[in-house]
Motif scaffolding. Structure first.
Motif, PDB file in Angstrom:
ATOM      1  N   ARG A 173       0.823  -1.211   0.000  1.00 28.85           N
ATOM      2  CA  ARG A 173       0.000   0.000   0.000  1.00 28.85           C
ATOM      3  C   ARG A 173       0.855   1.258   0.000  1.00 28.85           C
ATOM      4  N   LEU A 174       0.454   2.237  -0.789  1.00 27.73           N
ATOM      5  CA  LEU A 174       1.179   3.507  -0.905  1.00 27.73           C
ATOM      6  C   LEU A 174       0.947   4.424   0.290  1.00 27.73           C
ATOM      7  N   PHE A 175      -0.307   4.557   0.736  1.00 28.41           N
ATOM      8  CA  PHE A 175      -0.655   5.547   1.750  1.00 28.41           C
ATOM      9  C   PHE A 175      -0.378   5.074   3.174  1.00 28.41           C
ATOM     10  N   THR A 176       0.033   3.846   3.331  1.00 24.82           N
ATOM     11  CA  THR A 176       0.407   3.356   4.659  1.00 24.82           C
ATOM     12  C   THR A 176       1.876   2.945   4.658  1.00 24.82           C
ATOM     13  N   ASP A 177       2.197   1.871   3.949  1.00 23.67           N
ATOM     14  CA  ASP A 177       3.544   1.290   3.979  1.00 23.67           C
ATOM     15  C   ASP A 177       4.597   2.212   3.368  1.00 23.67           C
ATOM     16  N   VAL A 204      -3.372   4.335  -5.994  1.00 29.93           N
ATOM     17  CA  VAL A 204      -2.542   4.524  -7.190  1.00 29.93           C
ATOM     18  C   VAL A 204      -3.110   5.659  -8.028  1.00 29.93           C
ATOM     19  N   TRP A 205      -4.421   5.677  -8.207  1.00 25.12           N
ATOM     20  CA  TRP A 205      -5.085   6.722  -8.991  1.00 25.12           C
ATOM     21  C   TRP A 205      -4.835   8.108  -8.382  1.00 25.12           C
ATOM     22  N   ILE A 206      -5.048   8.243  -7.080  1.00 25.33           N
ATOM     23  CA  ILE A 206      -4.822   9.529  -6.397  1.00 25.33           C
ATOM     24  C   ILE A 206      -3.361   9.936  -6.501  1.00 25.33           C
ATOM     25  N   THR A 207      -2.467   8.997  -6.303  1.00 25.16           N
ATOM     26  CA  THR A 207      -1.034   9.280  -6.373  1.00 25.16           C
ATOM     27  C   THR A 207      -0.655   9.819  -7.746  1.00 25.16           C
ATOM     28  N   GLN A 208      -1.200   9.208  -8.784  1.00 27.75           N
ATOM     29  CA  GLN A 208      -0.906   9.674 -10.140  1.00 27.75           C
ATOM     30  C   GLN A 208      -1.491  11.057 -10.391  1.00 27.75           C
ATOM     31  N   ILE A 209      -2.671  11.332  -9.860  1.00 25.99           N
ATOM     32  CA  ILE A 209      -3.257  12.675  -9.984  1.00 25.99           C
ATOM     33  C   ILE A 209      -2.364  13.707  -9.297  1.00 25.99           C
TER      34      ILE A 209
END
Length: 187
Positions: free
Chosen positions: A121-125, A159-164
């Protein structure tokens, strides 16, 4: 928005954690791994580690210290998985908080730069590891082999939010294969 760069993993492994090899650890000079549990090591509903994961742990522990750090609040679940792998653990980590990652790093007695936070996970790990200055590795989720279709709406949303926000995950992907021990950048 400098904080956005904290969502960018140092390595995107296009495979589950068992694809993380000794060669990769040696390439990045990593001597310790902090491992997420749910969907990083075991499928979400699994209560035991697979034989494949047990073999991976035995192989990797010969070159790196290993700790489990999970957001899961169930000590019974996380402790059971940790005990089956013979690994120390911390549960209820509240990642992206760095507190329990610091505890694991201190117990390993290694500088954080030599430790990787490994998770799905991007927003935690990834965010927690980057905030602490660790090397971060994003892996594909470990899924139940009996499940025919896998969907991870939370991961997909991250992933979508990160790319935005402008984080380019593909530019950071690296692929290691057994045939080619050198790093190949994927575009």
């Amino acid at each position: 928005m400098a904080w956005v760069s904290n969502l960018e993993p140092d390595l995107v492994l296009e495979a589950p954690i068992v694809g993380l090899t000794r060669d990769i650890l040696q390439h990045y000079q990593l001597k310790g791994l902090v491992l997420d549990v749910d969907e990083t090591l075991v499928p979400l509903k699994a209560s035991q580690a697979s034989d494949e994961l047990r073999a991976w742990v035995e192989d990797i522990r010969s070159v790196a210290s290993l700790w489990l750090v999970s957001n899961n609040l169930s000590e019974t679940r996380i402790g059971g998985i940790a005990n089956s792998l013979n690994l120390p653990y911390l549960h209820g980590a509240v990642k992206p908080s760095r507190r329990k990652l610091k505890q694991a790093a201190a117990a390993m007695n290694l500088p954080v730069e030599q430790i990787a936070m490994v998770g799905d996970r991007l927003f935690t790990d990834v965010l927690a590891g980057n905030r602490l200055g660790m090397f971060t590795i994003l892996v594909e989720p470990m899924i139940d082999p009996t499940q025919t279709a896998y969907s991870s709406p939370i991961r997909d949303f991250e992933v979508w939010i990160t790319q935005i926000l402008g984080v380019s995950l593909p530019s950071k992907q690296h692929k290691f294969t057994k045939d080619d021990k050198s790093r190949q950048t994927e575009i």
